[in-house]
Design a protein around this motif. Structure first.
Motif, PDB file in Angstrom:
ATOM      1  N   ARG A   1      12.028  -5.146   0.934  1.00 55.41           N
ATOM      2  CA  ARG A   1      13.362  -5.589   1.190  1.00 55.41           C
ATOM      3  C   ARG A   1      14.362  -6.356   1.606  1.00 55.41           C
ATOM      4  NH1 ARG A   1      12.087  -0.952   6.254  1.00 55.41           N
ATOM      5  NH2 ARG A   1      12.062   0.396   4.154  1.00 55.41           N
ATOM      6  N   LEU A   2      13.533  -7.507   1.864  1.00 53.22           N
ATOM      7  CA  LEU A   2      14.282  -8.820   2.154  1.00 53.22           C
ATOM      8  C   LEU A   2      14.623  -8.695   0.979  1.00 53.22           C
ATOM      9  CD1 LEU A   2      12.234 -10.030   5.551  1.00 53.22           C
ATOM     10  CD2 LEU A   2      14.470  -8.910   5.266  1.00 53.22           C
ATOM     11  N   ARG A   3      14.112  -9.157  -0.095  1.00 52.61           N
ATOM     12  CA  ARG A   3      15.092  -9.576  -0.899  1.00 52.61           C
ATOM     13  C   ARG A   3      15.593  -8.543  -1.920  1.00 52.61           C
ATOM     14  NH1 ARG A   3       8.740 -11.475  -1.739  1.00 52.61           N
ATOM     15  NH2 ARG A   3       9.243  -9.645  -3.266  1.00 52.61           N
ATOM     16  N   GLY A   4      15.850  -7.229  -1.000  1.00 50.34           N
ATOM     17  CA  GLY A   4      16.629  -6.780  -2.189  1.00 50.34           C
ATOM     18  C   GLY A   4      15.929  -5.555  -3.437  1.00 50.34           C
ATOM     19  N   THR A   5      14.207  -5.974  -3.104  1.00 42.39           N
ATOM     20  CA  THR A   5      14.165  -5.624  -4.911  1.00 42.39           C
ATOM     21  C   THR A   5      12.943  -4.334  -4.140  1.00 42.39           C
ATOM     22  OG1 THR A   5      12.101  -7.502  -4.011  1.00 42.39           O
ATOM     23  CG2 THR A   5      13.767  -7.692  -5.418  1.00 42.39           C
ATOM     24  N   GLU A   6      13.199  -3.978  -3.479  1.00 45.78           N
ATOM     25  CA  GLU A   6      12.257  -1.980  -2.963  1.00 45.78           C
ATOM     26  C   GLU A   6      12.024  -1.503  -4.019  1.00 45.78           C
ATOM     27  OE1 GLU A   6      11.110   0.733   1.022  1.00 45.78           O
ATOM     28  OE2 GLU A   6      13.431  -0.449   0.869  1.00 45.78           O
ATOM     29  N   GLY A   7      13.025  -1.237  -5.313  1.00 51.69           N
ATOM     30  CA  GLY A   7      13.263  -0.646  -6.506  1.00 51.69           C
ATOM     31  C   GLY A   7      13.225  -0.960  -7.384  1.00 51.69           C
ATOM     32  N   SER A   8      12.271  -2.207  -7.164  1.00 51.37           N
ATOM     33  CA  SER A   8      12.473  -2.953  -8.243  1.00 51.37           C
ATOM     34  C   SER A   8      11.265  -2.453  -8.968  1.00 51.37           C
ATOM     35  CB  SER A   8      11.771  -4.628  -8.411  1.00 51.37           C
ATOM     36  OG  SER A   8      10.472  -4.685  -7.289  1.00 51.37           O
ATOM     37  N   PRO A   9      10.727  -2.683 -10.481  1.00 53.38           N
ATOM     38  CA  PRO A   9       9.209  -2.037 -11.239  1.00 53.38           C
ATOM     39  C   PRO A   9       7.762  -2.919 -10.128  1.00 53.38           C
ATOM     40  CG  PRO A   9      10.928  -2.243 -12.972  1.00 53.38           C
ATOM     41  CD  PRO A   9      11.324  -2.589 -11.489  1.00 53.38           C
ATOM     42  N   ALA A  10       8.207  -4.161  -9.814  1.00 53.31           N
ATOM     43  CA  ALA A  10       6.975  -4.624  -9.495  1.00 53.31           C
ATOM     44  C   ALA A  10       6.868  -3.857  -8.091  1.00 53.31           C
ATOM     45  CB  ALA A  10       7.099  -5.826  -8.905  1.00 53.31           C
ATOM     46  N   PHE A  11       7.644  -3.496  -7.715  1.00 55.10           N
ATOM     47  CA  PHE A  11       7.247  -3.305  -5.832  1.00 55.10           C
ATOM     48  C   PHE A  11       6.429  -1.823  -6.382  1.00 55.10           C
ATOM     49  CE2 PHE A  11       8.359  -0.149  -3.212  1.00 55.10           C
ATOM     50  CZ  PHE A  11       7.800  -0.621  -1.777  1.00 55.10           C
ATOM     51  N   LYS A  12       8.202  -0.500  -6.752  1.00 55.06           N
ATOM     52  CA  LYS A  12       6.786   0.184  -7.880  1.00 55.06           C
ATOM     53  C   LYS A  12       5.406   0.727  -8.430  1.00 55.06           C
ATOM     54  CE  LYS A  12      11.076   2.604  -7.795  1.00 55.06           C
ATOM     55  NZ  LYS A  12      12.392   3.299  -8.856  1.00 55.06           N
ATOM     56  N   GLY A  13       5.033  -0.692  -8.961  1.00 53.10           N
ATOM     57  CA  GLY A  13       3.390  -0.631  -9.135  1.00 53.10           C
ATOM     58  C   GLY A  13       2.904  -0.714  -8.196  1.00 53.10           C
ATOM     59  N   ILE A  14       3.273  -2.014  -7.605  1.00 55.43           N
ATOM     60  CA  ILE A  14       1.820  -2.244  -6.669  1.00 55.43           C
ATOM     61  C   ILE A  14       2.206  -1.377  -5.533  1.00 55.43           C
ATOM     62  CG2 ILE A  14       1.403  -4.645  -5.153  1.00 55.43           C
ATOM     63  CD1 ILE A  14       3.457  -5.918  -6.777  1.00 55.43           C
ATOM     64  N   TYR A  15       3.570  -1.198  -4.581  1.00 54.83           N
ATOM     65  CA  TYR A  15       2.700  -0.584  -3.692  1.00 54.83           C
ATOM     66  C   TYR A  15       2.321   0.600  -3.362  1.00 54.83           C
ATOM     67  CZ  TYR A  15       4.505   1.416   1.006  1.00 54.83           C
ATOM     68  OH  TYR A  15       4.196   1.889   2.147  1.00 54.83           O
ATOM     69  N   PRO A  16       2.526   1.505  -4.110  1.00 54.01           N
ATOM     70  CA  PRO A  16       1.467   2.916  -3.965  1.00 54.01           C
ATOM     71  C   PRO A  16      -0.178   2.138  -4.384  1.00 54.01           C
ATOM     72  CG  PRO A  16       3.534   3.268  -5.762  1.00 54.01           C
ATOM     73  CD  PRO A  16       3.188   1.613  -5.321  1.00 54.01           C
ATOM     74  N   GLY A  17       0.049   1.033  -5.406  1.00 53.71           N
ATOM     75  CA  GLY A  17      -1.537   1.032  -5.000  1.00 53.71           C
ATOM     76  C   GLY A  17      -1.962   0.519  -4.077  1.00 53.71           C
ATOM     77  N   VAL A  18      -1.607  -0.329  -3.629  1.00 56.99           N
ATOM     78  CA  VAL A  18      -1.925  -0.831  -1.972  1.00 56.99           C
ATOM     79  C   VAL A  18      -2.235   0.317  -0.557  1.00 56.99           C
ATOM     80  CG1 VAL A  18      -1.247  -1.986  -0.018  1.00 56.99           C
ATOM     81  CG2 VAL A  18      -0.786  -3.115  -2.394  1.00 56.99           C
ATOM     82  N   LEU A  19      -1.418   1.652  -1.361  1.00 55.60           N
ATOM     83  CA  LEU A  19      -1.287   2.794  -0.669  1.00 55.60           C
ATOM     84  C   LEU A  19      -2.655   3.339  -0.564  1.00 55.60           C
ATOM     85  CD1 LEU A  19       2.407   3.764   0.111  1.00 55.60           C
ATOM     86  CD2 LEU A  19       1.037   2.458   1.691  1.00 55.60           C
ATOM     87  N   ARG A  20      -2.681   3.318  -1.348  1.00 53.43           N
ATOM     88  CA  ARG A  20      -4.151   4.334  -2.333  1.00 53.43           C
ATOM     89  C   ARG A  20      -5.681   3.349  -1.758  1.00 53.43           C
ATOM     90  NH1 ARG A  20      -4.196   3.126  -7.632  1.00 53.43           N
ATOM     91  NH2 ARG A  20      -5.442   2.143  -6.956  1.00 53.43           N
ATOM     92  N   ASP A  21      -5.410   2.207  -1.789  1.00 52.55           N
ATOM     93  CA  ASP A  21      -6.791   1.327  -1.727  1.00 52.55           C
ATOM     94  C   ASP A  21      -7.254   1.769  -0.408  1.00 52.55           C
ATOM     95  OD1 ASP A  21      -7.079   0.883  -4.672  1.00 52.55           O
ATOM     96  OD2 ASP A  21      -5.734  -1.221  -4.629  1.00 52.55           O
ATOM     97  N   LEU A  22      -6.119   0.831   0.287  1.00 49.60           N
ATOM     98  CA  LEU A  22      -6.293   1.076   2.044  1.00 49.60           C
ATOM     99  C   LEU A  22      -6.132   2.154   2.385  1.00 49.60           C
ATOM    100  CD1 LEU A  22      -3.730  -1.391   2.750  1.00 49.60           C
ATOM    101  CD2 LEU A  22      -5.547  -2.146   2.240  1.00 49.60           C
ATOM    102  N   GLY A  23      -5.778   3.721   1.695  1.00 48.70           N
ATOM    103  CA  GLY A  23      -6.488   4.552   2.378  1.00 48.70           C
ATOM    104  C   GLY A  23      -4.475   4.830   3.631  1.00 48.70           C
ATOM    105  N   LEU A  24      -3.274   4.469   3.674  1.00 47.47           N
ATOM    106  CA  LEU A  24      -2.730   4.857   3.873  1.00 47.47           C
ATOM    107  C   LEU A  24      -1.607   5.850   3.464  1.00 47.47           C
ATOM    108  CD1 LEU A  24      -2.044   1.265   4.672  1.00 47.47           C
ATOM    109  CD2 LEU A  24      -3.193   2.786   6.172  1.00 47.47           C
ATOM    110  N   GLU A  25      -0.426   6.046   3.902  1.00 49.11           N
ATOM    111  CA  GLU A  25       0.474   6.896   3.380  1.00 49.11           C
ATOM    112  C   GLU A  25       1.421   6.201   3.903  1.00 49.11           C
ATOM    113  OE1 GLU A  25       0.659   9.955   2.061  1.00 49.11           O
ATOM    114  OE2 GLU A  25      -1.876   9.808   2.282  1.00 49.11           O
ATOM    115  N   ASP A  26       2.953   6.791   3.115  1.00 48.60           N
ATOM    116  CA  ASP A  26       3.913   5.842   3.176  1.00 48.60           C
ATOM    117  C   ASP A  26       4.583   5.614   4.967  1.00 48.60           C
ATOM    118  OD1 ASP A  26       6.038   4.092   2.465  1.00 48.60           O
ATOM    119  OD2 ASP A  26       8.027   5.631   1.833  1.00 48.60           O
TER     120      ASP A  26
END
Length: 69
Positions: free
Chosen positions: A22-47
């Motif tokens: 978010r601070l870099r203004g890249t929250e909508g980037s393909p990198a974030f969209k590829g990494i973040y959902p997997g992190v949530l899944r692996d940690l058992g969290l919801e956005d």
């Protein structure tokens, strides 16, 4: 064997990741969209949990995302 992370530790890690993008203004980037959902899944969290954690601990999360203490 690694110690199981607490819910607070999981939320903090996911929050720092999200805020760093978010601070870099890249929250909508393909990198974030590829990494973040997997992190949530692996940690058992919801956005929504991460967003609530950010709202409650904004200063500490932002400092960590910026790499400052």
């Amino acid at each position: 064997m690694a110690k199981e992370k607490t819910l607070d530790e999981k939320l903090f890690g996911a929050a720092v990741l999200k805020v760093s993008y978010r601070l870099r203004g890249t929250e909508g980037s393909p990198a974030f969209k590829g990494i973040y959902p997997g992190v949530l899944r692996d940690l058992g969290l919801e956005d929504a949990q991460v967003d609530a954690y950010i709202a409650q601990h904004e200063e500490a999360v932002t400092k960590a995302a910026r790499g400052t203490t």
